[in-house]
Write an enzyme that holds these catalytic residues in place. Sequence first.
Site, PDB file in Angstrom:
ATOM      1  N   CYS A   1      26.257  47.030  32.831  1.00  0.00           N
ATOM      2  CA  CYS A   1      27.055  45.890  33.298  1.00  0.00           C
ATOM      3  C   CYS A   1      27.202  44.771  32.270  1.00  0.00           C
ATOM      4  O   CYS A   1      28.093  43.935  32.392  1.00  0.00           O
ATOM      5  CB  CYS A   1      26.448  45.358  34.583  1.00  0.00           C
ATOM      6  SG  CYS A   1      26.249  46.640  35.852  1.00  0.00           S
TER       7      CYS A   1
ATOM      8  N   HIS B   1      30.079  39.360  35.839  1.00  0.00           N
ATOM      9  CA  HIS B   1      30.042  40.726  36.362  1.00  0.00           C
ATOM     10  C   HIS B   1      30.099  40.721  37.883  1.00  0.00           C
ATOM     11  O   HIS B   1      29.360  39.972  38.540  1.00  0.00           O
ATOM     12  CB  HIS B   1      28.780  41.424  35.874  1.00  0.00           C
ATOM     13  CG  HIS B   1      28.513  42.717  36.566  1.00  0.00           C
ATOM     14  ND1 HIS B   1      29.428  43.750  36.596  1.00  0.00           N
ATOM     15  CD2 HIS B   1      27.432  43.143  37.277  1.00  0.00           C
ATOM     16  CE1 HIS B   1      28.927  44.753  37.288  1.00  0.00           C
ATOM     17  NE2 HIS B   1      27.720  44.405  37.711  1.00  0.00           N
TER      18      HIS B   1
ATOM     19  N   ASN C   1      31.868  47.405  42.539  1.00  0.00           N
ATOM     20  CA  ASN C   1      31.165  47.142  41.284  1.00  0.00           C
ATOM     21  C   ASN C   1      31.528  48.266  40.313  1.00  0.00           C
ATOM     22  O   ASN C   1      31.081  49.400  40.471  1.00  0.00           O
ATOM     23  CB  ASN C   1      29.659  47.109  41.555  1.00  0.00           C
ATOM     24  CG  ASN C   1      28.818  46.903  40.305  1.00  0.00           C
ATOM     25  OD1 ASN C   1      29.267  47.116  39.193  1.00  0.00           O
ATOM     26  ND2 ASN C   1      27.576  46.504  40.500  1.00  0.00           N
TER      27      ASN C   1
END
Length: 309
Positions: A114, A237, A268
Amino acid sequence: MIGIKSIASYVPAEGLDNYAQGAKFAKDEEFIIGKIGSAFLPRKDVAQETSDLCVEAVNALFANNPDLKRESIDALIVVTQNGDEEGLPHTAAIVQDKLGLPTHVAAFDISLGCSGYVYGIYAMKGFMEAAGLKNGLLVTADPYSKIVDPQDRNTTMLFGDAATATWMGEDAPWQLGKAKFGTDGSGAPHLKVSDGVFFMNGRQVFNFALLKVPAHLHELLDESDLKADDIDAFCIHQGSAAIVDAVARRFEEAPVEKFIKDMVETGNTVSSSIPLLLEKHVMDAEWKRVALSGFGVGLSWGSAIIYRP
């Protein structure tokens, strides 16, 4: 000066209805949207490999930028921890071949999750400037559908598959400013893969993000001689709605509305979440400065300022 010239993406049309998944785990709409943040999770086709997602994103970039020619590409970096097959050869080499890029291209992978986009744009900038290269492609693709257990309520409702391609070169509308990075490998057990299956300690990851990210952004602004008011938007993120909301509240100096949250239809997407925000909300905006922050598996984090010169 190498900067960000254009961004394109590929998000699979097929996927999972998160309301249906939520019903399986007795989770209501308030939890799905308020905590998770995603009603739909895109999923690659079973026959698609990570490299195929990369190719789709890069071809979209070429389509959007007719002046960018395949033969002009000097460097290709793929940010992924879920590459083709078992990671050997490197996915970037497979992407080079599938795209028909010239064989003089420098192609390699960056194994980060990430935080990978922030690391990636600076790795590409430094590599290109050191070697005198003109046109680079930074590609993100980390399909967690490969490793998520559909019966694991802590992960199966979170992750979506996507890929992005960023054209980096000279005379770019967005330049890279100050950046800061961090690593704490003692947190490795909180996000890991064992025997091909992903495990996440959600509470520990949430606490890590809340502890590290707001403080890291403050340090970045201080070292850049900037105030929160100087930043038009924060693209962090998209780990979950709860994480983005909590970081925005903890930061305090900026209104929470400056922290862009957009994951309802994507989930995500790991290293693709920040460039997806940039493509949709930043590249064509009139904003002057945007702060980025990626954080997650490693544990690893990276924050940066991008700006219009």
